[in-house]
Enzyme design. Structure first.
Site, PDB file in Angstrom:
ATOM      1  N   LYS A   1      17.770  -7.243 -15.077  1.00  6.71           N
ATOM      2  CA  LYS A   1      16.963  -6.034 -14.677  1.00  6.71           C
ATOM      3  C   LYS A   1      15.856  -5.481 -15.567  1.00  6.71           C
ATOM      4  O   LYS A   1      15.837  -6.253 -16.575  1.00  6.71           O
ATOM      5  CB  LYS A   1      18.149  -4.608 -14.846  1.00  6.71           C
ATOM      6  CG  LYS A   1      19.237  -4.785 -13.743  1.00  6.71           C
ATOM      7  CD  LYS A   1      19.948  -3.546 -13.589  1.00  6.71           C
ATOM      8  CE  LYS A   1      21.102  -3.843 -12.566  1.00  6.71           C
ATOM      9  NZ  LYS A   1      21.861  -2.557 -12.484  1.00  6.71           N
TER      10      LYS A   1
ATOM     11  N   TYR B   1      19.273  -1.685  -2.477  1.00  7.76           N
ATOM     12  CA  TYR B   1      20.458  -0.792  -2.695  1.00  7.76           C
ATOM     13  C   TYR B   1      20.538   0.117  -1.686  1.00  7.76           C
ATOM     14  O   TYR B   1      21.512   1.144  -2.063  1.00  7.76           O
ATOM     15  CB  TYR B   1      20.050  -0.006  -4.073  1.00  7.76           C
ATOM     16  CG  TYR B   1      20.077  -0.753  -5.450  1.00  7.76           C
ATOM     17  CD1 TYR B   1      21.283  -1.480  -5.833  1.00  7.76           C
ATOM     18  CD2 TYR B   1      19.059  -1.250  -6.136  1.00  7.76           C
ATOM     19  CE1 TYR B   1      21.486  -2.077  -7.041  1.00  7.76           C
ATOM     20  CE2 TYR B   1      19.040  -1.864  -7.517  1.00  7.76           C
ATOM     21  CZ  TYR B   1      20.464  -2.507  -7.679  1.00  7.76           C
ATOM     22  OH  TYR B   1      20.710  -3.248  -8.962  1.00  7.76           O
TER      23      TYR B   1
ATOM     24  N   ASN C   1      21.946  -1.457 -17.254  1.00  9.21           N
ATOM     25  CA  ASN C   1      23.114  -2.484 -17.623  1.00  9.21           C
ATOM     26  C   ASN C   1      22.744  -3.795 -17.531  1.00  9.21           C
ATOM     27  O   ASN C   1      23.691  -4.727 -17.487  1.00  9.21           O
ATOM     28  CB  ASN C   1      24.521  -1.791 -16.714  1.00  9.21           C
ATOM     29  CG  ASN C   1      24.191  -1.977 -15.523  1.00  9.21           C
ATOM     30  OD1 ASN C   1      23.020  -2.487 -14.966  1.00  9.21           O
ATOM     31  ND2 ASN C   1      25.113  -1.670 -14.445  1.00  9.21           N
TER      32      ASN C   1
ATOM     33  N   HIS D   1      22.527  -7.335 -12.675  1.00 10.50           N
ATOM     34  CA  HIS D   1      23.324  -7.237 -11.193  1.00 10.50           C
ATOM     35  C   HIS D   1      23.737  -8.203 -10.750  1.00 10.50           C
ATOM     36  O   HIS D   1      23.490  -9.310 -10.923  1.00 10.50           O
ATOM     37  CB  HIS D   1      22.344  -6.706  -9.935  1.00 10.50           C
ATOM     38  CG  HIS D   1      22.802  -6.724  -8.760  1.00 10.50           C
ATOM     39  ND1 HIS D   1      23.373  -5.773  -7.972  1.00 10.50           N
ATOM     40  CD2 HIS D   1      22.578  -7.695  -7.855  1.00 10.50           C
ATOM     41  CE1 HIS D   1      23.712  -6.163  -6.987  1.00 10.50           C
ATOM     42  NE2 HIS D   1      23.305  -7.496  -6.725  1.00 10.50           N
TER      43      HIS D   1
ATOM     44  N   GLU E   1      21.834 -11.130  -0.206  1.00 15.75           N
ATOM     45  CA  GLU E   1      21.020 -10.882  -1.342  1.00 15.75           C
ATOM     46  C   GLU E   1      20.197 -12.179  -1.420  1.00 15.75           C
ATOM     47  O   GLU E   1      18.985 -11.868  -2.069  1.00 15.75           O
ATOM     48  CB  GLU E   1      21.878 -10.424  -2.538  1.00 15.75           C
ATOM     49  CG  GLU E   1      22.320  -9.128  -2.241  1.00 15.75           C
ATOM     50  CD  GLU E   1      23.351  -8.262  -3.331  1.00 15.75           C
ATOM     51  OE1 GLU E   1      23.730  -7.259  -3.247  1.00 15.75           O
ATOM     52  OE2 GLU E   1      23.579  -9.064  -4.437  1.00 15.75           O
TER      53      GLU E   1
HETATM   54  P1  IDP Z   1      27.584  -2.700 -10.020  1.00 15.58           P
HETATM   55  O1  IDP Z   1      26.011  -2.968 -10.373  1.00 15.58           O
HETATM   56  O2  IDP Z   1      28.626  -2.924 -11.248  1.00 15.58           O
HETATM   57  O3  IDP Z   1      28.203  -3.397  -8.593  1.00 15.58           O
HETATM   58  P2  IDP Z   1      27.429  -0.151  -8.402  1.00 15.58           P
HETATM   59  O4  IDP Z   1      28.386   1.112  -8.308  1.00 15.58           O
HETATM   60  O5  IDP Z   1      26.933  -1.009  -7.296  1.00 15.58           O
HETATM   61  O6  IDP Z   1      27.759  -1.052  -9.840  1.00 15.58           O
HETATM   62  O7  IDP Z   1      25.988   0.487  -8.651  1.00 15.58           O
HETATM   63  C1  IDP Z   1      24.586  -0.190  -8.716  1.00 15.58           C
HETATM   64  C2  IDP Z   1      24.001   0.302 -10.092  1.00 15.58           C
HETATM   65  O8  IDP Z   1      23.693   1.497  -9.894  1.00 15.58           O
HETATM   66  C3  IDP Z   1      24.619  -0.003 -11.235  1.00 15.58           C
HETATM   67  O9  IDP Z   1      24.458  -1.352 -11.682  1.00 15.58           O
HETATM   68  C4  IDP Z   1      23.873   0.811 -12.244  1.00 15.58           C
HETATM   69  O10 IDP Z   1      22.715   0.213 -12.494  1.00 15.58           O
HETATM   70  C5  IDP Z   1      23.738   1.970 -11.235  1.00 15.58           C
HETATM   71  N1  IDP Z   1      24.693   3.046 -11.309  1.00 15.58           N
HETATM   72  C6  IDP Z   1      25.788   3.057 -10.750  1.00 15.58           C
HETATM   73  N2  IDP Z   1      26.593   4.235 -11.053  1.00 15.58           N
HETATM   74  C7  IDP Z   1      25.738   4.961 -11.861  1.00 15.58           C
HETATM   75  C8  IDP Z   1      25.739   6.275 -12.627  1.00 15.58           C
HETATM   76  O11 IDP Z   1      26.713   6.935 -12.380  1.00 15.58           O
HETATM   77  N3  IDP Z   1      24.785   6.666 -13.288  1.00 15.58           N
HETATM   78  C9  IDP Z   1      23.457   5.888 -13.406  1.00 15.58           C
HETATM   79  N4  IDP Z   1      23.463   4.771 -12.798  1.00 15.58           N
HETATM   80  C10 IDP Z   1      24.547   4.178 -12.030  1.00 15.58           C
HETATM   81 MG    MG Z   2      27.195  -3.026  -6.825  1.00 15.86          MG
END
Ligand code: IDP
Ligand code: MG
Length: 138
Positions: free
Chosen positions: A9, A49, A112, A115, A126
């Protein structure tokens, strides 16, 4: 062997963490099949997304992911999808285990660092989103 898609990211790429993260990924037994850096448009991130459309974090996530350079990586390994999810750790870096990519390189839930595809079906979608057939060598 199975394939999965990883994205480094924008903040992690901008802070020059690509090399360290690739090192960890290869040390964990993944092979790099293909890699590219790019900047995604808002339309591209929105579509990438789209499964999260309507959730409160969708808009800021789309903004963030189109705000800078990302690295898209196709990884190969037995059980690549599940194993890469384990290597990434939880979505929230503070909950992610200490040795995981998000535990080591993540900053916040949004930022974070990485991805990873969540299923084989999504991995194939993807990979096709970022890479043309001629860009993948087996
Ligand atoms: P993942 O990346 O662990 O699969 P997902 O639920 O698919 O998690 O969410 C996609 C991305 O959206 C996450 O990696 C994160 O960057 C962002 N995200 C998910 N939940 C939150 C939140 O509660 N606050 C802010 N960003 C979030
Ligand atoms: Mg995800």
């Amino acid at each position: 062997m199975e394939k999965t898609l990883a994205l480094i990211k924008p903040r992690a790429f901008n802070e020059n963490l690509l090399g360290s993260m690739l090192n960890d990924i290869c040390d964990a037994g993944f092979y790099i099949l293909s890699i590219k850096t790019l900047r995604m448009t808002k339309e591209q991130t929105g579509s990438f997304y789209s499964i999260h459309k309507g959730k409160p974090f969708y808009k800021p996530l789309v903004e963030y992911m189109s705000s800078g350079t990302v690295a898209a990586i196709v990884l190969k390994k037995n059980n690549a999808v599940e194993d890469f999810r384990k290597l990434m750790g939880s979505t929230d870096p503070y909950e992610a285990h200490k040795g995981s990519l998000r535990g080591k390189y993540g900053l916040t839930t949004r930022k974070n660092a990485v991805h990873g595809s969540d299923s084989l079906e999504n991995a194939n979608k993807e990979i096709a989103f970022f890479f043309a057939f001629g860009e993948l060598f087996y």
